[in-house]
Design an enzyme around this catalytic site. Structure first.
Site, PDB file in Angstrom:
ATOM      1  N   LEU A 123      29.177  36.291  39.136  1.00  0.00           N
ATOM      2  CA  LEU A 123      28.793  36.600  40.647  1.00  0.00           C
ATOM      3  C   LEU A 123      27.595  37.649  40.548  1.00  0.00           C
ATOM      4  O   LEU A 123      26.485  37.633  41.178  1.00  0.00           O
ATOM      5  CB  LEU A 123      30.192  37.115  41.373  1.00  0.00           C
ATOM      6  CG  LEU A 123      29.595  37.491  42.669  1.00  0.00           C
ATOM      7  CD1 LEU A 123      29.083  36.534  43.512  1.00  0.00           C
ATOM      8  CD2 LEU A 123      31.115  38.040  43.422  1.00  0.00           C
ATOM      9  N   THR A 156      32.673  39.797  32.556  1.00  0.00           N
ATOM     10  CA  THR A 156      33.615  40.169  31.594  1.00  0.00           C
ATOM     11  C   THR A 156      34.062  38.506  30.921  1.00  0.00           C
ATOM     12  O   THR A 156      33.863  37.597  31.539  1.00  0.00           O
ATOM     13  CB  THR A 156      34.712  40.398  32.420  1.00  0.00           C
ATOM     14  OG1 THR A 156      34.523  41.706  32.940  1.00  0.00           O
ATOM     15  CG2 THR A 156      36.099  40.822  31.429  1.00  0.00           C
ATOM     16  N   GLY A 337      45.178  69.706  26.835  1.00  0.00           N
ATOM     17  CA  GLY A 337      44.190  70.581  26.548  1.00  0.00           C
ATOM     18  C   GLY A 337      43.348  70.174  25.762  1.00  0.00           C
ATOM     19  O   GLY A 337      42.661  68.966  25.870  1.00  0.00           O
ATOM     20  N   GLU A 361      35.071  44.685  40.865  1.00  0.00           N
ATOM     21  CA  GLU A 361      35.559  43.782  42.135  1.00  0.00           C
ATOM     22  C   GLU A 361      35.531  44.554  43.244  1.00  0.00           C
ATOM     23  O   GLU A 361      36.455  44.606  44.200  1.00  0.00           O
ATOM     24  CB  GLU A 361      36.920  43.292  41.636  1.00  0.00           C
ATOM     25  CG  GLU A 361      36.837  42.303  40.608  1.00  0.00           C
ATOM     26  CD  GLU A 361      38.068  41.381  40.398  1.00  0.00           C
ATOM     27  OE1 GLU A 361      38.605  41.198  41.452  1.00  0.00           O
ATOM     28  OE2 GLU A 361      38.446  41.091  39.357  1.00  0.00           O
TER      29      GLU A 361
END
Length: 377
Positions: A123, A156, A337, A361
């Site tokens: 997309l 992906t 730490g 997304e």
């Protein structure tokens, strides 16, 4: 919300697999970026790669809540594996099941659901990220074929996938209403994959560009009807947000678990640091926010399973889980730490991995727009 005994038993099974098979390889995946084909094969054999489709098409037919738990538990030990499972199911398989005709379902889904092949979804483009309606890739009808030109980025499973659902403009005069969806197959002439991206986190997940140069495909590879693409990927992303939220929850839960165990064993001033209020408050805030995120995600999953409207709830769950994830991973490093800054401890990896969840997304900013649109309309 309380979940069923069956769901808890499923969680136990996927957790045991994840801790035995995925976690020991997680650091190596992050360092080498080598895709875990063997792990994906095993997940396929377990039915985890066909969770979102029924058994009649070769899937395992699980409900959305089970799928949410699967993504959560795999991500808890390895975000790279979690996003691969999520992208394959929600983006690679589900659109074909939801919008494909019977012939397309029979042709593509069995191999995808079994894990024999991996799926991918194209997309995003360089100029069409949050503005997904700004797609520039074109598909021109030529007789019994479509000729596709353009490209996609940040995809992906791009290099490892074999079946792809992509979007392209079929009518430039109609804006976003002129976008259509197509099914592509690896090896088609004119279809190539660009270089793998070098990412901050989720480095064991495959991400690359897709390139289309006079790619000719048969008209039968149109997914649904022409000019239905925008609607299709909006529906797809509504469900996909649950999976990214689940991934965020899993990564954050993993960071919390490591921080809690470390705090119990780390001694300073002759006492475990878990005995100090400053650390206890951190852990309390982390645990409370994780539980709230889990309730939002499970609620959205339940609405989807019931066939109820869940757009607002999935956006809320994704937004909250991803931002809680960032907070929890940050606090986990603080509890470790100086050790938390070293790659030998997993919280450093969790901290890098979680960031994608606020972007992929739909960014957190886009989620807020969706939520506002829902309660203002």
């Amino acid at each position: 919300m309380r979940i069923s005994k069956e769901h808890e038993e499923f969680r136990k099974r996927i957790r045991e697999f994840s801790e035995k098979e995925i976690e020991p390889k997680a650091r190596e995946l992050d360092e080498t970026g080598i895709f875990p084909f063997d792990t994906m094969r095993k997940l396929g054999e377990m039915g985890i790669l066909g969770m979102v489709v029924p058994k009649e098409y070769g899937g395992s037919g699980y409900d959305t809540l089970s799928y949410t738990i699967a993504v959560e538990e795999t991500s808890r030990v390895c975000g790279s594996t979690g996003i691969t499972v999520a992208a394959h199911n929600s983006l690679g398989v589900y659109p074909i099941y939801l919008f494909g005709n019977e012939e397309q379902k029979r042709k593509y889904i069995p191999d995808l659901a079994s894990g024999r092949k991996l799926g991918s979804f194209g997309l995003t483009e360089p100029g069409a990220g949050s503005d997904s309606a700004g797609t520039k890739t074109t598909a021109v009808r030529d007789g019994d074929s479509y000729v596709i030109n353009g490209g996609k980025c940040f995809i992906t499973n791009a290099s490892v996938g074999e079946t792809f659902v992509i979007t392209a403009v079929t009518d430039k005069t109609k804006g976003y209403k002129g976008i259509s969806s197509f099914i592509l197959e690896k090896g088609m002439k004119g279809f190539s994959v660009g270089k793998k991206e070098n990412k901050m986190g989720l480095r064991g997940s495959d991400t690359a560009t897709l390139i289309f140069e006079d790619l000719r495909i048969p008209k039968e590879n149109l997914l649904g009807k022409e000019e239905e693409g925008f609607k299709q990927f909006m529906i797809t992303l509504d469900g996909g947000r649950i999976s990214i939220g689940s991934m965020a929850l899993g990564i954050a839960q993993g960071a919390f678990d490591k921080a809690l165990n470390y705090a119990k064993g780390r001694v300073q001033f002759d006492k475990p640091i878990s005995s100090y209020q400053a650390i206890q408050w951190k852990l309390s805030d982390m645990a409370t926010q994780l539980e709230a995120a889990r309730h939002l995600l499970y609620h959205a999953s339940e609405l989807k399973d019931k066939g109820e409207y869940f757009v607002k709830e999935s956006a809320m769950a994704k937004l909250y889980a991803s931002e809680v994830g960032r907070f929890v991973c940050y606090q986990a490093i603080q509890i470790f730490g100086g050790n938390g800054y070293l790659s030998k401890y997993p919280v450093e990896r969790y901290f890098r991995d979680i960031k994608l969840c606020e972007i992929g997304e739909g960014t957190s900013e886009i989620q807020r727009l969706i939520i506002a649109r829902e309660f203002l309309k």
